[in-house]
Design a protein around this motif. Sequence first.
Motif, PDB file in Angstrom:
ATOM      1  N   HIS A   6      51.952  54.848   3.972  1.00  0.00           N
ATOM      2  CA  HIS A   6      52.297  55.393   2.560  1.00  0.00           C
ATOM      3  C   HIS A   6      51.929  54.233   1.725  1.00  0.00           C
ATOM      4  CE1 HIS A   6      55.368  58.693   3.548  1.00  0.00           C
ATOM      5  NE2 HIS A   6      55.142  57.966   4.738  1.00  0.00           N
ATOM      6  N   SER A   7      51.356  53.180   1.963  1.00  0.00           N
ATOM      7  CA  SER A   7      50.423  52.308   0.926  1.00  0.00           C
ATOM      8  C   SER A   7      49.334  51.965   1.841  1.00  0.00           C
ATOM      9  CB  SER A   7      51.453  51.025   0.455  1.00  0.00           C
ATOM     10  OG  SER A   7      52.038  50.633   1.373  1.00  0.00           O
ATOM     11  N   ASP A   8      49.298  50.703   2.061  1.00  0.00           N
ATOM     12  CA  ASP A   8      47.903  50.214   2.796  1.00  0.00           C
ATOM     13  C   ASP A   8      47.897  49.718   4.164  1.00  0.00           C
ATOM     14  OD1 ASP A   8      49.459  47.929   2.082  1.00  0.00           O
ATOM     15  OD2 ASP A   8      48.025  46.758   1.247  1.00  0.00           O
ATOM     16  N   ALA A   9      48.959  50.242   4.965  1.00  0.00           N
ATOM     17  CA  ALA A   9      48.747  49.793   6.501  1.00  0.00           C
ATOM     18  C   ALA A   9      47.936  50.802   7.236  1.00  0.00           C
ATOM     19  CB  ALA A   9      50.269  49.675   6.751  1.00  0.00           C
ATOM     20  N   ALA A  10      47.811  50.178   8.496  1.00  0.00           N
ATOM     21  CA  ALA A  10      46.990  51.205   9.358  1.00  0.00           C
ATOM     22  C   ALA A  10      48.007  51.989  10.369  1.00  0.00           C
ATOM     23  CB  ALA A  10      46.469  50.055  10.544  1.00  0.00           C
ATOM     24  N   THR A  31      63.209  46.516   7.624  1.00  0.00           N
ATOM     25  CA  THR A  31      63.118  47.126   6.082  1.00  0.00           C
ATOM     26  C   THR A  31      61.677  47.396   5.784  1.00  0.00           C
ATOM     27  OG1 THR A  31      64.732  45.420   5.735  1.00  0.00           O
ATOM     28  CG2 THR A  31      63.633  46.172   3.886  1.00  0.00           C
ATOM     29  N   LEU A  32      61.563  48.699   5.227  1.00  0.00           N
ATOM     30  CA  LEU A  32      60.315  49.136   4.747  1.00  0.00           C
ATOM     31  C   LEU A  32      59.975  48.960   3.562  1.00  0.00           C
ATOM     32  CD1 LEU A  32      57.709  50.736   5.339  1.00  0.00           C
ATOM     33  CD2 LEU A  32      58.920  52.825   5.127  1.00  0.00           C
ATOM     34  N   THR A  33      58.890  48.194   2.895  1.00  0.00           N
ATOM     35  CA  THR A  33      58.812  47.930   1.744  1.00  0.00           C
ATOM     36  C   THR A  33      57.348  48.264   1.149  1.00  0.00           C
ATOM     37  OG1 THR A  33      58.072  45.488   2.336  1.00  0.00           O
ATOM     38  CG2 THR A  33      60.649  45.931   1.593  1.00  0.00           C
ATOM     39  N   ASP A  34      56.924  49.552   1.217  1.00  0.00           N
ATOM     40  CA  ASP A  34      55.596  50.014   0.776  1.00  0.00           C
ATOM     41  C   ASP A  34      55.326  49.684  -0.674  1.00  0.00           C
ATOM     42  OD1 ASP A  34      54.123  50.933   3.016  1.00  0.00           O
ATOM     43  OD2 ASP A  34      55.355  52.472   3.258  1.00  0.00           O
ATOM     44  N   HIS A  35      53.943  49.488  -1.023  1.00  0.00           N
ATOM     45  CA  HIS A  35      53.898  49.044  -2.412  1.00  0.00           C
ATOM     46  C   HIS A  35      54.115  50.275  -3.358  1.00  0.00           C
ATOM     47  CE1 HIS A  35      51.560  45.651  -0.913  1.00  0.00           C
ATOM     48  NE2 HIS A  35      50.976  46.321  -0.041  1.00  0.00           N
ATOM     49  N   ASN A  36      54.846  49.725  -4.172  1.00  0.00           N
ATOM     50  CA  ASN A  36      54.954  50.599  -5.481  1.00  0.00           C
ATOM     51  C   ASN A  36      55.440  52.032  -5.122  1.00  0.00           C
ATOM     52  OD1 ASN A  36      54.648  48.478  -7.005  1.00  0.00           O
ATOM     53  ND2 ASN A  36      52.222  49.034  -7.339  1.00  0.00           N
ATOM     54  N   THR A  37      55.960  52.321  -3.989  1.00  0.00           N
ATOM     55  CA  THR A  37      56.476  53.803  -3.613  1.00  0.00           C
ATOM     56  C   THR A  37      57.548  53.763  -2.567  1.00  0.00           C
ATOM     57  OG1 THR A  37      55.737  55.834  -2.860  1.00  0.00           O
ATOM     58  CG2 THR A  37      54.777  54.097  -1.632  1.00  0.00           C
ATOM     59  N   VAL A  38      58.399  54.857  -2.559  1.00  0.00           N
ATOM     60  CA  VAL A  38      59.624  54.793  -1.439  1.00  0.00           C
ATOM     61  C   VAL A  38      59.465  55.916  -0.807  1.00  0.00           C
ATOM     62  CG1 VAL A  38      61.359  53.281  -2.939  1.00  0.00           C
ATOM     63  CG2 VAL A  38      61.231  55.882  -3.476  1.00  0.00           C
ATOM     64  N   SER A  39      58.413  56.744  -0.707  1.00  0.00           N
ATOM     65  CA  SER A  39      58.103  58.023  -0.171  1.00  0.00           C
ATOM     66  C   SER A  39      58.336  57.876   1.368  1.00  0.00           C
ATOM     67  CB  SER A  39      56.707  58.530  -0.381  1.00  0.00           C
ATOM     68  OG  SER A  39      55.848  57.531   0.253  1.00  0.00           O
ATOM     69  N   GLY A  40      58.271  56.804   2.072  1.00  0.00           N
ATOM     70  CA  GLY A  40      58.594  56.743   3.494  1.00  0.00           C
ATOM     71  C   GLY A  40      59.875  56.271   4.011  1.00  0.00           C
ATOM     72  N   LEU A  41      60.774  56.327   2.937  1.00  0.00           N
ATOM     73  CA  LEU A  41      62.204  55.763   3.487  1.00  0.00           C
ATOM     74  C   LEU A  41      62.913  57.245   3.941  1.00  0.00           C
ATOM     75  CD1 LEU A  41      63.231  53.522   0.341  1.00  0.00           C
ATOM     76  CD2 LEU A  41      61.990  53.110   2.643  1.00  0.00           C
ATOM     77  N   THR A  42      62.723  58.056   3.709  1.00  0.00           N
ATOM     78  CA  THR A  42      63.687  59.385   4.206  1.00  0.00           C
ATOM     79  C   THR A  42      63.030  59.479   5.766  1.00  0.00           C
ATOM     80  OG1 THR A  42      63.492  60.498   2.124  1.00  0.00           O
ATOM     81  CG2 THR A  42      63.970  61.718   3.972  1.00  0.00           C
ATOM     82  N   GLN A  43      61.741  59.479   6.040  1.00  0.00           N
ATOM     83  CA  GLN A  43      61.460  59.386   7.348  1.00  0.00           C
ATOM     84  C   GLN A  43      61.860  58.056   8.145  1.00  0.00           C
ATOM     85  OE1 GLN A  43      57.238  59.521   8.252  1.00  0.00           O
ATOM     86  NE2 GLN A  43      57.367  60.201  10.297  1.00  0.00           N
ATOM     87  N   LEU A  44      61.773  56.991   7.647  1.00  0.00           N
ATOM     88  CA  LEU A  44      62.319  55.874   8.039  1.00  0.00           C
ATOM     89  C   LEU A  44      63.772  55.951   8.741  1.00  0.00           C
ATOM     90  CD1 LEU A  44      62.150  52.759   8.589  1.00  0.00           C
ATOM     91  CD2 LEU A  44      63.000  52.358   6.493  1.00  0.00           C
ATOM     92  N   ASP A  45      64.576  56.530   7.724  1.00  0.00           N
ATOM     93  CA  ASP A  45      66.121  56.733   7.884  1.00  0.00           C
ATOM     94  C   ASP A  45      66.256  57.771   9.264  1.00  0.00           C
ATOM     95  OD1 ASP A  45      66.704  54.567   6.219  1.00  0.00           O
ATOM     96  OD2 ASP A  45      67.058  56.113   4.595  1.00  0.00           O
ATOM     97  N   SER A  46      65.342  58.359   9.363  1.00  0.00           N
ATOM     98  CA  SER A  46      65.655  59.335  10.458  1.00  0.00           C
ATOM     99  C   SER A  46      65.459  58.739  11.921  1.00  0.00           C
ATOM    100  CB  SER A  46      64.772  60.577  10.428  1.00  0.00           C
ATOM    101  OG  SER A  46      63.182  60.278  10.937  1.00  0.00           O
TER     102      SER A  46
END
Length: 451
Positions: A152-156, A175-190
Amino acid sequence: MQQNFEGILTTHDAKQHLAHTFEMPVGATKLFIKLEYNPHRSTGQPYDNMLSLTLFDPESCRGARHNNPDQSLVITEYSATPGYTPGTLQAGTWTVFIDTHRILPPDELHYTVDVDISDEPLHETKVQWLKKSVKARGQGWYHGDLHGHTLHSDAAWDVPDFVQYARNYELDFVTLTDHNTVSGLTQLDSFAEDDLLTVGGSELTTYCGHALALGVRTWQEWRVGVNNITMPEIATHVKEKGGVFVIAHPKSAGDPECTGCDWHYPDMLPGKARHVEIWNGPWAGDSGNETALELWYQWLNEGYRMTATAGTDSHGPMRDPNPSFNYVYAKDLTEYDILNAIQQGHLYLSSGPTLDVMVRNRWLEYATMGDVIAGEDVTLSFYWSGCNQGDTLELIINGGVFDERVLGERGLLEWRLPQHTRWSVVEVRDKAGNMRAVTNPIFIGSENDWR
């Protein structure tokens, strides 16, 4: 409907947010945007130029994908490119910003932004990510990672791989701390289960420093100077959202190697910040961890009640066989309790050893890491286990080494702290001098002695 933007950038355009607006018509179903620029690497430079896109609809931010080689995005009501959020394509004025993180001489940089909007019917359904709860475990020690990234940012790796890494290391929280976005958090919580708590956040990746917004699940404005916002105001907004603001890797390599990665905010040294990441990735090498430790000690000596944290800053499979994690003493395994304990300084950082520290004064009052205790005949007790042959202990008082010992695999030591003690920390280092574990401070005096 199509719209195209193009332009030429030079080094004078670096560290800017360049706005390009377009109109979203009524009935739009699909948005496609693509940024292309050349050259990707200027003549004679060892590092690529770096541009990213941040997208706003008429009401709010729809995401970003910092430092990813793919700077194209697709958004519909039901799906979105990682880094961005799906949802209704509201009619009105949208803005796509080019964030010019790095433009290096000598070449001019030519860019194009292509916008394509469709009203064709969609043949897809919305993916529903269901947030899961974690069974209460009660008061105790919990260990986990406070800093990591996905594609969701710059990871592989994607979110499932990120979560699996946490389970492979038997973490209690991640903890998911992608750069300048929270778009991955909904999937993370699942992916949360009774064995793993998922914690929200993002890394505010500015041009003059990075900061973690732990526990914040909505997009946080990070662009210092836009609408005159300052970094102290951003830190306040994070706290108002119930989050914890952490200065990330303040002494890591900066421009041009790692754009904006070192901390350069004169009004936040530490200003409103009370948390600093001193252990980012492996301790050894050119990580800047040793100088971050020195900076933390400096702030403590200036009277700031600062808490230290660690983060793997993972972007893919771990290369470090013994990464450092945060060991937090919390009331329970919930996001609120973990973050609350971190705010209180009730944690130590370790790549293996187990530590515990307790102090008592002449009145038999007790305190532990992060606490303040009155300074009359204070005795510090330190317990450890899991150390390797050749590991050494250093008892740090007011930033200087008060005592040094070679450790066995486990043991217990006590010291009577000198009267001039204001704060104390215990370090455990290996034969090469690299950190293996470090406590947060115990503060001596009264609450009013500390900022």
